[in-house]
Enzyme design. Structure first.
Site, PDB file in Angstrom:
ATOM      1  N   SER A  84      16.978  75.170  39.735  1.00 47.69           N
ATOM      2  CA  SER A  84      18.421  75.365  39.574  1.00 47.69           C
ATOM      3  C   SER A  84      18.909  76.360  40.620  1.00 47.69           C
ATOM      4  O   SER A  84      18.152  77.237  41.060  1.00 47.69           O
ATOM      5  CB  SER A  84      18.673  75.933  38.180  1.00 47.69           C
ATOM      6  OG  SER A  84      19.919  76.585  38.133  1.00 47.69           O
ATOM      7  N   SER A  85      20.190  76.262  40.977  1.00 50.46           N
ATOM      8  CA  SER A  85      20.726  77.182  41.980  1.00 50.46           C
ATOM      9  C   SER A  85      20.796  78.618  41.471  1.00 50.46           C
ATOM     10  O   SER A  85      21.003  79.542  42.264  1.00 50.46           O
ATOM     11  CB  SER A  85      22.119  76.727  42.423  1.00 50.46           C
ATOM     12  OG  SER A  85      22.991  76.654  41.328  1.00 50.46           O
ATOM     13  N   CYS A  86      20.591  78.833  40.161  1.00 47.92           N
ATOM     14  CA  CYS A  86      20.639  80.208  39.649  1.00 47.92           C
ATOM     15  C   CYS A  86      19.392  81.005  40.007  1.00 47.92           C
ATOM     16  O   CYS A  86      19.308  82.187  39.680  1.00 47.92           O
ATOM     17  CB  CYS A  86      20.897  80.238  38.155  1.00 47.92           C
ATOM     18  SG  CYS A  86      19.527  79.666  37.184  1.00 47.92           S
ATOM     19  N   TYR A 143      16.116  82.531  32.573  1.00 47.80           N
ATOM     20  CA  TYR A 143      15.923  81.147  33.012  1.00 47.80           C
ATOM     21  C   TYR A 143      15.569  81.120  34.503  1.00 47.80           C
ATOM     22  O   TYR A 143      14.674  80.379  34.925  1.00 47.80           O
ATOM     23  CB  TYR A 143      17.221  80.382  32.749  1.00 47.80           C
ATOM     24  CG  TYR A 143      17.236  78.948  33.199  1.00 47.80           C
ATOM     25  CD1 TYR A 143      16.546  77.972  32.484  1.00 47.80           C
ATOM     26  CD2 TYR A 143      17.962  78.559  34.321  1.00 47.80           C
ATOM     27  CE1 TYR A 143      16.579  76.642  32.894  1.00 47.80           C
ATOM     28  CE2 TYR A 143      18.004  77.236  34.725  1.00 47.80           C
ATOM     29  CZ  TYR A 143      17.313  76.281  34.020  1.00 47.80           C
ATOM     30  OH  TYR A 143      17.346  74.973  34.423  1.00 47.80           O
ATOM     31  N   LYS A 182      12.252  79.580  36.440  1.00 46.94           N
ATOM     32  CA  LYS A 182      12.322  78.550  37.484  1.00 46.94           C
ATOM     33  C   LYS A 182      11.707  79.040  38.807  1.00 46.94           C
ATOM     34  O   LYS A 182      11.053  78.271  39.512  1.00 46.94           O
ATOM     35  CB  LYS A 182      13.777  78.111  37.693  1.00 46.94           C
ATOM     36  CG  LYS A 182      14.315  77.277  36.549  1.00 46.94           C
ATOM     37  CD  LYS A 182      13.560  75.959  36.445  1.00 46.94           C
ATOM     38  CE  LYS A 182      14.023  75.061  35.333  1.00 46.94           C
ATOM     39  NZ  LYS A 182      13.163  73.859  35.179  1.00 46.94           N
ATOM     40  N   ASN A 206      25.036  72.894  40.029  1.00 48.37           N
ATOM     41  CA  ASN A 206      25.479  72.533  38.676  1.00 48.37           C
ATOM     42  C   ASN A 206      25.639  71.010  38.600  1.00 48.37           C
ATOM     43  O   ASN A 206      26.230  70.414  39.498  1.00 48.37           O
ATOM     44  CB  ASN A 206      26.818  73.208  38.351  1.00 48.37           C
ATOM     45  CG  ASN A 206      26.672  74.709  38.118  1.00 48.37           C
ATOM     46  OD1 ASN A 206      25.955  75.392  38.848  1.00 48.37           O
ATOM     47  ND2 ASN A 206      27.355  75.222  37.115  1.00 48.37           N
ATOM     48  N   HIS A 243      27.175  73.479  29.275  1.00 45.56           N
ATOM     49  CA  HIS A 243      27.741  73.956  30.531  1.00 45.56           C
ATOM     50  C   HIS A 243      29.251  73.690  30.539  1.00 45.56           C
ATOM     51  O   HIS A 243      29.790  73.027  29.660  1.00 45.56           O
ATOM     52  CB  HIS A 243      27.069  73.256  31.718  1.00 45.56           C
ATOM     53  CG  HIS A 243      25.651  73.665  31.911  1.00 45.56           C
ATOM     54  ND1 HIS A 243      24.593  72.897  31.493  1.00 45.56           N
ATOM     55  CD2 HIS A 243      25.105  74.781  32.460  1.00 45.56           C
ATOM     56  CE1 HIS A 243      23.461  73.522  31.782  1.00 45.56           C
ATOM     57  NE2 HIS A 243      23.735  74.669  32.364  1.00 45.56           N
TER      58      HIS A 243
HETATM   59  O1  GFB Z   1      28.517  76.020  33.275  1.00 50.25           O
HETATM   60  P1  GFB Z   1      28.346  77.439  32.888  1.00 50.25           P
HETATM   61  O2  GFB Z   1      28.072  77.709  31.455  1.00 50.25           O
HETATM   62  O3  GFB Z   1      27.173  78.063  33.711  1.00 50.25           O
HETATM   63  O4  GFB Z   1      29.677  78.248  33.260  1.00 50.25           O
HETATM   64  P2  GFB Z   1      26.884  78.911  35.040  1.00 50.25           P
HETATM   65  C1  GFB Z   1      30.280  78.175  34.521  1.00 50.25           C
HETATM   66  C2  GFB Z   1      31.589  78.945  34.505  1.00 50.25           C
HETATM   67  O5  GFB Z   1      32.532  78.239  33.684  1.00 50.25           O
HETATM   68  C3  GFB Z   1      31.518  80.368  33.933  1.00 50.25           C
HETATM   69  C4  GFB Z   1      33.170  79.139  32.797  1.00 50.25           C
HETATM   70  O6  GFB Z   1      32.342  81.211  34.703  1.00 50.25           O
HETATM   71  C5  GFB Z   1      32.088  80.198  32.527  1.00 50.25           C
HETATM   72  O7  GFB Z   1      32.646  81.378  31.998  1.00 50.25           O
HETATM   73  N1  GFB Z   1      33.635  78.420  31.604  1.00 50.25           N
HETATM   74  C6  GFB Z   1      34.949  78.234  31.288  1.00 50.25           C
HETATM   75  C7  GFB Z   1      32.894  77.853  30.637  1.00 50.25           C
HETATM   76  N2  GFB Z   1      35.071  77.600  30.118  1.00 50.25           N
HETATM   77  C8  GFB Z   1      33.799  77.341  29.696  1.00 50.25           C
HETATM   78  C9  GFB Z   1      33.291  76.698  28.533  1.00 50.25           C
HETATM   79  O8  GFB Z   1      34.020  76.237  27.638  1.00 50.25           O
HETATM   80  N3  GFB Z   1      31.945  76.591  28.440  1.00 50.25           N
HETATM   81  C10 GFB Z   1      31.099  77.080  29.410  1.00 50.25           C
HETATM   82  N4  GFB Z   1      29.770  76.927  29.263  1.00 50.25           N
HETATM   83  N5  GFB Z   1      31.559  77.742  30.510  1.00 50.25           N
HETATM   84  C11 GFB Z   1      24.522  78.307  34.275  1.00 50.25           C
HETATM   85  C12 GFB Z   1      23.285  79.092  34.016  1.00 50.25           C
HETATM   86  O9  GFB Z   1      25.387  79.207  34.836  1.00 50.25           O
HETATM   87  O10 GFB Z   1      24.386  77.266  35.203  1.00 50.25           O
HETATM   88  C13 GFB Z   1      22.071  78.273  33.951  1.00 50.25           C
HETATM   89  O11 GFB Z   1      23.476  79.906  32.906  1.00 50.25           O
HETATM   90  C14 GFB Z   1      22.038  77.138  34.946  1.00 50.25           C
HETATM   91  O12 GFB Z   1      20.973  79.113  34.132  1.00 50.25           O
HETATM   92  C15 GFB Z   1      23.351  76.410  35.042  1.00 50.25           C
HETATM   93  O13 GFB Z   1      21.668  77.582  36.214  1.00 50.25           O
HETATM   94  C16 GFB Z   1      23.382  75.361  36.128  1.00 50.25           C
HETATM   95  O14 GFB Z   1      27.110  78.077  36.255  1.00 50.25           O
HETATM   96  O15 GFB Z   1      27.603  80.221  35.035  1.00 50.25           O
END
Ligand code: GFB
Length: 312
Positions: free
Chosen positions: A105-107, A134, A138, A163, A177
């Protein structure tokens, strides 16, 4: 020898897309359900590998989740991922499987890595705290593949997607996500006539989104042609703010109300667009446009998730 490709994690969004891709090429995919094989159990994994003798493995099995799930369940994210990847990679070596593609993952990259992020940025700075557990798992997976290549000459490679979104995503609002979460929120608001939808954070973070079918094509290509010590980035090549994402998903779903930003929720890393020029130079490029990818995913959601989600 007859080809037998084990897609580990075949029921997930990524594993199911890779399975579809391989089958569309007429290739022989083998799989095993979680109820039959718990990948966290080393003996069971080694026994299954000896008994089933895959000729290659695509490792798409992982405990994954969005920003809140990652920060709320750090033990699950680090333990499950370390256990399953170690068991599968070591088990593959013991069973004589010479070809394995590990998905990360890019994280894995530092929170403030130079953008777009090159593969060489790995381990050059501190990680984003919301998903460091996580990420560390990875990173360990990448290095485990490198170790088996270095010590045993195994052809184990690692691919880092940005993502992802698409069919079979997780639409649970607490663990998902951002893309599936917003799709569901907009859909339910449209159905109920709600005037507002809550978006987490400030809306300013940038994310790079790739349709999972484009990733699957790249992963299968890597299975056949990529044989290198260094991991390789596989991203869409552009990013959007979370606000832009919300506006696009809202438009596709047909929600006409307002966005409300809940700044008590974390933003996570400000930006993580990857430099995927190495994948591009090898001939891979994404083919599904952002709007079309979201529209087809919404159609999939309407057919497969929305009826049960609304009734639940
Ligand atoms: O997709 P996401 O949960 O993961 O959140 P990350 C991306 C952005 O979307 C964050 C915002 O800034 C969240 O605050 N966001 C806005 C939301 N509304 C929502 C919502 O309703 N739900 C969610 N989930 N986010 C993950 C990592 O990071 O990405 C993992 O935690 C993994 O390790 C994955 O790498 C690809 O992009 O921030």
């Amino acid at each position: 020898m007859d080809e037998r490709i084990w897609v580990a994690g075949h029921r997930g969004m990524v594993g199911s897309a890779i399975t579809r891709r391989l089958q569309s090429e007429g290739r022989n995919v083998i799989s095993v359900d979680r109820s039959v094989l718990d990948l966290r159990q080393q003996d069971e994994v080694e026994f299954w590998l000896r008994a089933n003798q895959p000729t290659a493995i695509i490792f798409a099995a992982a405990k994954v989740g969005g920003i809140i799930a990652n920060s709320n369940y750090p033990a699950d994210f680090i333990y499950d991922n370390l256990a399953i990847q170690t068991n599968v990679i070591h088990g593959a070596h013991k069973a004589g499987v010479d070809r394995l593609v590990f998905l990360g993952s890019s994280c894995i990259y530092p929170k403030f890595a130079e953008q777009p992020i090159k593969e060489s940025a790995l381990l050059t700075g501190p990680l984003e705290p919301t998903n460091e557990w996580y990420a560390i798992a990875k990173i360990s997976g990448i290095m485990t593949c490198q170790a088996y290549r270095k010590q045993h000459g195994r052809n184990y490679v690692s691919v880092m997607p940005c993502n992802l979104y698409g069919p079979n995503d997780n639409f649970n609002l607490e663990t998902s996500h951002v893309m599936p979460a917003l799709m569901r929120k907009f859909h339910e608001a449209k159905v109920s006539g709600a005037k507002e939808v809550m978006v987490w954070g400030t809306g300013t973070p940038l994310r790079e989104f790739l349709h999972v079918d484009d990733l699957a094509k790249g992963v299968v290509w890597c299975l056949d042609h990529y044989n290198d010590y260094e991991h390789i980035n596989c991203g869409a090549g552009f990013d959007v703010t979370i606000r832009e994402l919300a506006e696009t998903v809202g438009r596709v779903v047909g929600f006409t109300g307002d966005l409300v930003f809940d700044t008590s929720k974390p933003d996570g890393t400000p930006r993580k667009i990857m430099d995927s020029s190495r994948m591009r130079a090898l001939g891979w490029k994404p083919e599904i446009s952002f709007e079309e990818g979201i529209a087809s995913t919404y159609r999939w959601y309407l057919e497969n998730v929305a009826p049960t989600a609304v009734a639940a």
